[in-house]
Design an enzyme around this catalytic site. Structure first.
Site, mmCIF file in Angstrom:
data_model
loop_
_atom_site.group_PDB
_atom_site.id
_atom_site.type_symbol
_atom_site.label_atom_id
_atom_site.label_comp_id
_atom_site.label_asym_id
_atom_site.label_seq_id
_atom_site.Cartn_x
_atom_site.Cartn_y
_atom_site.Cartn_z
ATOM 1 N N PHE A 15 0.819 -1.213 0.000
ATOM 2 C CA PHE A 15 0.000 0.000 0.000
ATOM 3 C C PHE A 15 0.853 1.264 0.000
ATOM 4 O O PHE A 15 0.415 2.327 -0.445
ATOM 5 C CB PHE A 15 -0.945 0.004 1.205
ATOM 6 C CG PHE A 15 -0.339 0.462 2.506
ATOM 7 C CD1 PHE A 15 -0.517 1.763 2.954
ATOM 8 C CD2 PHE A 15 0.395 -0.409 3.300
ATOM 9 C CE1 PHE A 15 0.033 2.187 4.152
ATOM 10 C CE2 PHE A 15 0.948 0.001 4.493
ATOM 11 C CZ PHE A 15 0.767 1.306 4.925
ATOM 12 N N LYS A 16 2.084 1.153 0.481
ATOM 13 C CA LYS A 16 2.923 2.348 0.593
ATOM 14 C C LYS A 16 3.303 2.907 -0.768
ATOM 15 O O LYS A 16 3.691 4.073 -0.880
ATOM 16 C CB LYS A 16 4.139 2.031 1.452
ATOM 17 C CG LYS A 16 3.701 1.705 2.874
ATOM 18 C CD LYS A 16 4.794 1.237 3.788
ATOM 19 C CE LYS A 16 4.199 0.892 5.154
ATOM 20 N NZ LYS A 16 5.187 0.455 6.130
ATOM 21 N N ASP A 17 3.167 2.091 -1.813
ATOM 22 C CA ASP A 17 3.414 2.603 -3.163
ATOM 23 C C ASP A 17 2.467 3.752 -3.497
ATOM 24 O O ASP A 17 2.817 4.656 -4.259
ATOM 25 C CB ASP A 17 3.228 1.491 -4.208
ATOM 26 C CG ASP A 17 4.281 0.402 -4.112
ATOM 27 O OD1 ASP A 17 5.395 0.698 -3.648
ATOM 28 O OD2 ASP A 17 3.988 -0.739 -4.503
#
Length: 480
Positions: free
Chosen positions: A112-114
């Protein structure tokens, strides 16, 4: 829109100032001085927007057009999401038994950090090119942040990134996603310590104001406001995807279940709620349960040690973004937060004041899951849906399976839709899948990592890690 420190000891900055900062100079975290409030008409208008369009609308509320013109902001966000594999960027999977999984992991590193880091990388480039400036980024990672941060700036001439990973606490795939990036501006350190221990040298360097200023240090951990800002969109998108209709007298409620480590996502959820989004927030953790204890008992205190779990990216004892949540719920009382956090920093134990604990428990529900719970949720989800969950997503699914309807268990709330945020692809956690008796499904991009060249610098116990980092940053700076 200006940004202030949660501890009130530094002057307000604009978005650019917050973007290029790690911790505020007084040790606090930057937050918007004012949280915008959205009316029903705005929510109605936004309800049909795509995920990228929601990100654009939300960012425009926090990034003034005088700093980034709206057409430029739109272009930066489009560029940020251009490498995502799914046409919608994020995707909601509707599974049996009312289990809704919002897949936030369709970016380059399958995490999700992308989403937030790809945008943050674009914002950085915009200002760096404009100012002809170079920065040194310091990142501590419990698993996914490091690789996402690296991908957001790899190969860029005006950025060097220094990543500390906790050797043995990441999965092999997570580690390889960092150590296989062979770029002149990427510097990876494999530290023999846990996630909390690797944060210490980073805090030490940021606390050295002269050094941090001389070498333009900044952070891409979720201490960086830009990441929190983008993540607010998760909650609006989840709400609009899960609510049956906005054409009711009272806007319907949606319960959103948030796997929590450092607390960036749940902070974004609290801000979305403060903006007027009718959501019930549930923060879910693994056996490292400081956030759960804070919600249930007002006990913001460290355990004796970090426990290694299947949900390794959540093996965190000091969820630094809780400071933002406490500031928000205290009515922006920076004097109180300064006192509380200084007490915590000294003793590593804190009992929340009664009023503040009441506000926390009214805002958040919570749950903790053991490794056995995680494995059970992964198995059940596969058996019922032929759908593989990563262990972090399984923490949220465990909450769903153990509480068939709303957290409050009241009959009139039983029809409230629930959405579980899925922070990573199961493909990154083969060992956990095997422990659950499941067969991993590995994309070719991940399989290829094992044959690639790797590069990293070891940090051994007994070394002065901050001094090693300081030396590398100084050496890199001499090349400019």
């Amino acid at each position: 829109m200006e940004y202030v420190s949660t501890r009130g000891g530094t002057r307000a900055v604009d978005f650019e100032g917050a973007l290029f900062s790690g911790y505020a100079p007084d040790g606090g975290l930057f937050m918007p001085q004012h949280i915008p409030s959205l009316d029903r008409d705005t929510l109605q208008r936004w309800s049909s927007l795509s995920y990228p369009e929601l990100v654009k609308e939300l960012c425009s509320l926090f990034v003034p057009a005088r700093l980034v013109p709206r057409n430029v902001l739109n272009e930066l966000i489009d560029r940020a999401f251009s490498r995502f594999r799914h046409k919608n960027v994020v995707h909601l999977s509707r599974l049996k038994d009312g289990l809704n999984i919002l897949e936030l992991w369709h970016g380059v590193t399958y995490a999700f950090k992308d989403l937030s880091l790809s945008c943050t990388g674009q914002f950085l480039q915009y200002f760096l090119e404009k100012k002809k400036k170079h920065v040194n980024i310091l990142v501590g990672t419990s698993g996914d942040t490091g690789s996402s941060a690296i991908e957001s700036v790899r190969g860029q001439k005006n950025v060097d990134i220094f990543v500390l990973l906790p050797k043995g606490f990441c999965t092999q795939i997570q580690e390889l996603q960092m150590t296989t990036v062979i770029e002149d501006n990427v510097h990876v350190f494999a530290a023999h310590g846990n996630s909390d221990e690797i944060d210490e040298p980073i805090k030490e360097l940021f606390a050295d104001v002269d050094f941090a200023g001389k070498y333009n240090l900044m952070s891409l951990n979720s201490v960086n406001w830009s990441r929190i800002m983008v993540q607010i969109a998760h909650f609006f998108y989840a709400y609009f995807q899960c609510t049956p209709s906005l054409d009711t007298t009272q806007l319907p409620m949606v319960e959103i279940v948030v796997p929590t480590g450092g607390g960036g996502n749940i902070t974004a959820g609290c801000i979305a709620q403060k903006m007027g989004l009718p959501i019930r927030l549930i923060t879910v953790v693994n056996s490292n349960d400081i956030v759960h204890r804070t919600v249930q008992h007002g006990d913001f205190s460290l355990s004796e040690s970090v426990k290694a779990t299947l949900a390794s990216a959540m093996d965190i004892q000091e969820p630094y973004n809780m400071e933002r949540i406490l500031w928000l719920l205290s009515g922006s009382d920076s004097c109180l937060i300064k006192t509380l956090m200084e007490q915590f920093n000294i003793s590593k134990r804190l009992k929340l004041p009664e009023d503040l604990h009441r506000k926390v428990s009214e805002t958040l529900g919570s749950c903790s899951a053991s490794d056995q719970d995680i494995v059970g949720a992964m198995r059940r989800c596969w058996e019922e849906n032929q759908y593989l969950l990563c262990p972090h997503s399984a923490v949220a699914a465990h909450y769903h399976y153990s509480r068939p309807h709303s957290f409050l268990c009241l009959s009139f709330l039983s029809s409230i839709p629930r959405c579980c945020l899925a922070p990573a692809s199961a493909a990154k956690f083969q060992d956990a899948l095997l422990q659950a008796g499941l067969v991993p499904q590995i994309p070719p991009e991940i399989t290829a990592l094992t044959a690639m060249e790797t590069r990293s610098t070891p940090l051994e116990r007994g070394q002065h890690w901050a001094q090693v980092l300081r030396g590398r940053i100084e050496a890199v700076a001499q090349q400019w």
